[in-house]
Design a protein around this motif. Structure first.
Motif, PDB file in Angstrom:
ATOM      1  N   UNK A  45       0.853  -1.198   0.000  1.00  0.00           N
ATOM      2  CA  UNK A  45       0.000   0.000   0.000  1.00  0.00           C
ATOM      3  C   UNK A  45       0.888   1.248   0.000  1.00  0.00           C
ATOM      4  N   UNK A  46       0.709   2.131  -1.001  1.00  0.00           N
ATOM      5  CA  UNK A  46       1.552   3.330  -1.072  1.00  0.00           C
ATOM      6  C   UNK A  46       0.754   4.635  -1.109  1.00  0.00           C
ATOM      7  N   UNK A  47      -0.547   4.567  -1.418  1.00  0.00           N
ATOM      8  CA  UNK A  47      -1.378   5.773  -1.468  1.00  0.00           C
ATOM      9  C   UNK A  47      -2.737   5.461  -0.865  1.00  0.00           C
ATOM     10  N   UNK A  48      -3.248   6.377  -0.053  1.00  0.00           N
ATOM     11  CA  UNK A  48      -4.625   6.311   0.442  1.00  0.00           C
ATOM     12  C   UNK A  48      -5.272   7.664   0.192  1.00  0.00           C
ATOM     13  N   UNK A  49      -6.508   7.640  -0.300  1.00  0.00           N
ATOM     14  CA  UNK A  49      -7.219   8.860  -0.673  1.00  0.00           C
ATOM     15  C   UNK A  49      -8.620   8.874  -0.070  1.00  0.00           C
ATOM     16  N   UNK A  50      -9.072  10.062   0.322  1.00  0.00           N
ATOM     17  CA  UNK A  50     -10.440  10.232   0.823  1.00  0.00           C
ATOM     18  C   UNK A  50     -10.900  11.649   0.505  1.00  0.00           C
ATOM     19  N   UNK A  51     -12.067  11.770  -0.121  1.00  0.00           N
ATOM     20  CA  UNK A  51     -12.623  13.094  -0.434  1.00  0.00           C
ATOM     21  C   UNK A  51     -13.435  13.586   0.760  1.00  0.00           C
ATOM     22  N   UNK A  52     -13.138  14.800   1.178  1.00  0.00           N
ATOM     23  CA  UNK A  52     -13.920  15.452   2.223  1.00  0.00           C
ATOM     24  C   UNK A  52     -14.842  16.473   1.574  1.00  0.00           C
ATOM     25  N   UNK A  53     -15.431  17.343   2.380  1.00  0.00           N
ATOM     26  CA  UNK A  53     -16.334  18.353   1.829  1.00  0.00           C
ATOM     27  C   UNK A  53     -15.585  19.451   1.084  1.00  0.00           C
TER      28      UNK A  53
END
Length: 101
Positions: A45-53
């Motif tokens: 695992x090298x990238x984690x992404x999450x969209x916020x407001x």
């Protein structure tokens, strides 16, 4: 006349739309495999992404690791931030590939 006086403003940043574009760009790198909310390099695992407001919360591994990696955290609140993050991902991929040799 300065750009502030021109009457033009950049379009509002839409994190959900930017996340779709970012993921597409990361998939195009071919070395990365999309898994859920992030990307892996050869199973690590090298990238984690999450969209916020208002922004995208991104984590980029300092080094690929099958254990828990050390993360650098980024807040992507504009298109410029997304471009900088993409450039950083490309630099690290190049470095990791070079270190493997």
């Amino acid at each position: 006349m300065t750009t502030d006086d021109s009457g033009f403003a950049p379009p509002p940043f839409k994190p959900a739309d930017a996340l779709v574009q970012l993921k597409r760009g990361l998939r195009d790198l071919r070395a990365l495999a999309e898994r859920g909310d992030g990307f892996e390099l050869k199973g690590a695992r090298v990238i984690e992404l999450a969209a916020g407001e208002a922004a995208i919360d991104a984590k980029l591994a300092r080094r690929p690791s099958r254990q828990v990696p050390e993360w650098d955290r980024f807040t992507l609140a504009s298109s410029a931030d997304v471009r900088k993050f993409s450039d950083e991902v490309k630099k690290r991929l190049a470095r990791w590939t070079e270190e493997e040799r």
